[in-house]
Write an enzyme that holds these catalytic residues in place. Sequence first.
Site, PDB file in Angstrom:
ATOM      1  N   CYS A   1     -29.350 -11.511  -2.145  1.00 30.16           N
ATOM      2  CA  CYS A   1     -28.934 -12.801  -1.842  1.00 30.16           C
ATOM      3  C   CYS A   1     -27.741 -13.283  -1.801  1.00 30.16           C
ATOM      4  O   CYS A   1     -26.905 -13.600  -1.029  1.00 30.16           O
ATOM      5  CB  CYS A   1     -30.129 -13.837  -2.624  1.00 30.16           C
TER       6      CYS A   1
ATOM      7  N   LYS B   1     -29.662 -24.793  -0.099  1.00 26.30           N
ATOM      8  CA  LYS B   1     -30.117 -23.481  -0.672  1.00 26.30           C
ATOM      9  C   LYS B   1     -28.757 -22.631  -0.598  1.00 26.30           C
ATOM     10  O   LYS B   1     -28.454 -21.950  -1.736  1.00 26.30           O
ATOM     11  CB  LYS B   1     -30.941 -22.720   0.250  1.00 26.30           C
TER      12      LYS B   1
HETATM   13  P1  NAD Z   1     -37.789  -8.635   2.107  1.00 28.83           P
HETATM   14  O1  NAD Z   1     -36.691  -7.658   3.029  1.00 28.83           O
HETATM   15  O2  NAD Z   1     -38.280  -8.050   0.733  1.00 28.83           O
HETATM   16  O3  NAD Z   1     -38.901  -8.960   3.038  1.00 28.83           O
HETATM   17  C1  NAD Z   1     -38.820  -9.309   4.497  1.00 28.83           C
HETATM   18  C2  NAD Z   1     -40.171  -8.725   5.124  1.00 28.83           C
HETATM   19  O4  NAD Z   1     -40.330  -9.333   6.325  1.00 28.83           O
HETATM   20  C3  NAD Z   1     -40.385  -7.287   5.189  1.00 28.83           C
HETATM   21  O5  NAD Z   1     -41.546  -6.785   4.608  1.00 28.83           O
HETATM   22  C4  NAD Z   1     -40.292  -7.109   6.724  1.00 28.83           C
HETATM   23  O6  NAD Z   1     -40.976  -5.851   7.144  1.00 28.83           O
HETATM   24  C5  NAD Z   1     -40.691  -8.518   7.326  1.00 28.83           C
HETATM   25  N1  NAD Z   1     -40.270  -8.568   8.689  1.00 28.83           N
HETATM   26  C6  NAD Z   1     -39.243  -8.534   9.304  1.00 28.83           C
HETATM   27  N2  NAD Z   1     -39.364  -8.843  10.531  1.00 28.83           N
HETATM   28  C7  NAD Z   1     -40.731  -9.212  10.939  1.00 28.83           C
HETATM   29  C8  NAD Z   1     -41.285  -9.706  11.973  1.00 28.83           C
HETATM   30  N3  NAD Z   1     -40.475  -9.744  13.161  1.00 28.83           N
HETATM   31  N4  NAD Z   1     -42.566  -9.853  11.805  1.00 28.83           N
HETATM   32  C9  NAD Z   1     -43.133  -9.601  10.777  1.00 28.83           C
HETATM   33  N5  NAD Z   1     -42.737  -9.310   9.506  1.00 28.83           N
HETATM   34  C10 NAD Z   1     -41.215  -8.819   9.533  1.00 28.83           C
HETATM   35  O7  NAD Z   1     -36.876  -9.739   2.248  1.00 28.83           O
HETATM   36  P2  NAD Z   1     -37.045 -11.070   0.730  1.00 28.83           P
HETATM   37  O8  NAD Z   1     -36.268 -10.510  -0.094  1.00 28.83           O
HETATM   38  O9  NAD Z   1     -38.502 -11.475   0.724  1.00 28.83           O
HETATM   39  O10 NAD Z   1     -36.177 -12.127   1.473  1.00 28.83           O
HETATM   40  C11 NAD Z   1     -36.818 -13.000   2.569  1.00 28.83           C
HETATM   41  C12 NAD Z   1     -35.828 -14.142   2.927  1.00 28.83           C
HETATM   42  O11 NAD Z   1     -35.815 -15.030   1.822  1.00 28.83           O
HETATM   43  C13 NAD Z   1     -34.364 -13.810   3.099  1.00 28.83           C
HETATM   44  O12 NAD Z   1     -33.966 -14.754   3.889  1.00 28.83           O
HETATM   45  C14 NAD Z   1     -33.926 -13.966   1.760  1.00 28.83           C
HETATM   46  O13 NAD Z   1     -32.552 -14.570   1.774  1.00 28.83           O
HETATM   47  C15 NAD Z   1     -34.602 -15.244   1.170  1.00 28.83           C
HETATM   48  N6  NAD Z   1     -34.788 -15.281  -0.401  1.00 28.83           N
HETATM   49  C16 NAD Z   1     -34.965 -14.160  -1.028  1.00 28.83           C
HETATM   50  C17 NAD Z   1     -34.937 -13.963  -2.294  1.00 28.83           C
HETATM   51  C18 NAD Z   1     -35.305 -12.859  -3.086  1.00 28.83           C
HETATM   52  O14 NAD Z   1     -34.990 -12.973  -4.286  1.00 28.83           O
HETATM   53  N7  NAD Z   1     -35.564 -11.786  -2.595  1.00 28.83           N
HETATM   54  C19 NAD Z   1     -35.077 -15.380  -2.996  1.00 28.83           C
HETATM   55  C20 NAD Z   1     -34.852 -16.625  -2.300  1.00 28.83           C
HETATM   56  C21 NAD Z   1     -34.775 -16.537  -0.905  1.00 28.83           C
END
Ligand code: NAD
Length: 436
Positions: free
Chosen positions: A260, A204
């Site tokens: 990201c 990743k």
């Molecule tokens: P985001 O911030 O949009 O969503 C994360 C969610 O997790 C939030 O709704 C938050 O309230 C929830 N959360 C946090 N702590 C929590 C807990 N203890 N219990 C329950 N819920 C909890 O993040 P995202 O963009 O979806 O990214 C998530 C992961 O995936 C990250 O590691 C990111 O690097 C990775 N990622 C993101 C993308 C992207 O395009 N956004 C793509 C690939 C990978």
Amino acid sequence: MNICVVGTGYVGLVTGAVFADLGNEVTCVDNQSEKIEALRAGRMPIYEPGLEEMVLRNVADGRLSFTEDLPRAVRRSDIVFITVGTPPGDNGKADTGAVEAVASTIGQAMERYLVVVNKSTVPVGTGELVREVIERHQSRPIPFDVVSNPEFLREGSAIEDTLRPDRIVIGASRKEVALTLLELYAPLERPMIITDVPSAEMIKYASNAFLATKISFANAIANLCELAGADVTQVIKGMGLDARIGPAFLAAGLGYGGSCFPKDTDSFIHTAATLGYDFAMLRAVVDVNRERAERFVDAIHKTLSPLSGKIIAMLGVAFKPNTDDIREAKSIEVASRLVSLGATVRVYDPAALDNARDVLPRSVIYCDSSYDAADGADALALVTEWNEFKFLNLERVRQLMRRPVIFDGRNLWEPERMRRLGFEYHGIGRRPVLPA
Ligand code: NAD
């Protein structure tokens, strides 16, 4: 299968909806009550094309539900996906606090064998950490496996990317566990890579670091083109047609932003340093990216100086088109610098204005359309290449502006066309043109 997805952000909500669409029973969990309430009421907390329709359909069919109650969701599930955020922490290190918090609750709540899948982007070694945290919080030893299944979706095309990923990476310590994931993803009929957990975690970061490198490479070439009088769009076209290079992510502009690339490159540099390797090449990639917004504003400043009293129309706030996400968006730095130099900034974005209000400087004026933003402006700065900007009625834009000067931060428009339309046009890595 009974699946629990923890975190209903861009990754979690899309993953949950797609798994439900494939016929699984999915419970999406979040610790933000307002998000869960909104989802239960049928309102999406994020903008993502096609998401609302897919969520509503699967909720109506009874395969998709939302809760704050993680322990209960864990007890009902065969597989738990962790998709919570891993924001930047100190010194660029990824903050895995939320992942660890979820792991501890899983440990406390589980009553039978469970597959715990880490989909959040986490530094190599986190799979092992998650295993330790779960074990430490169990009241009695219950077997479980930790799998790494990094996510590669792109905001703006997240549903499509999840349904048709280029590859699915499954990192597991045992073949039998990998087979569970293989079975889950089998209906997608996409290439799958089965490997060990650290290699999956590394895939990743290595992928995102490489894509960031392509962008910064194109931007470094743009800087050179400006000095040499060449046109970076032509140079990159000539490079990208080489099958060994490829055109994807080879574009000059304001650089990469979003939730990201900036944090993942910093985190990868930090991981490398922790392991005793100075990732100088990736540090250079970050440096090239960091100066993009400054260069852009410098060009505006040089042309319009002084900026005090000048009105700049800024088109685009989202970090890229087709999303409302403004995390690490270049618009934030561009608007802040322009305001600090005395300019009045009028902004428009098709989806991200609500999110922008908390982040952009207070004095920024929010507009209902591109034309509204351009009204009376001394220059127009294109920051996000939304499709609707490509098809603007530029004749009308020119008539509305006080001075027809365009700074195209994404090389969206053709200089010759802009010249014919009567604009002074400044792109990235290409010669400025004056009106015909
Ligand atoms: P985001 O911030 O949009 O969503 C994360 C969610 O997790 C939030 O709704 C938050 O309230 C929830 N959360 C946090 N702590 C929590 C807990 N203890 N219990 C329950 N819920 C909890 O993040 P995202 O963009 O979806 O990214 C998530 C992961 O995936 C990250 O590691 C990111 O690097 C990775 N990622 C993101 C993308 C992207 O395009 N956004 C793509 C690939 C990978």
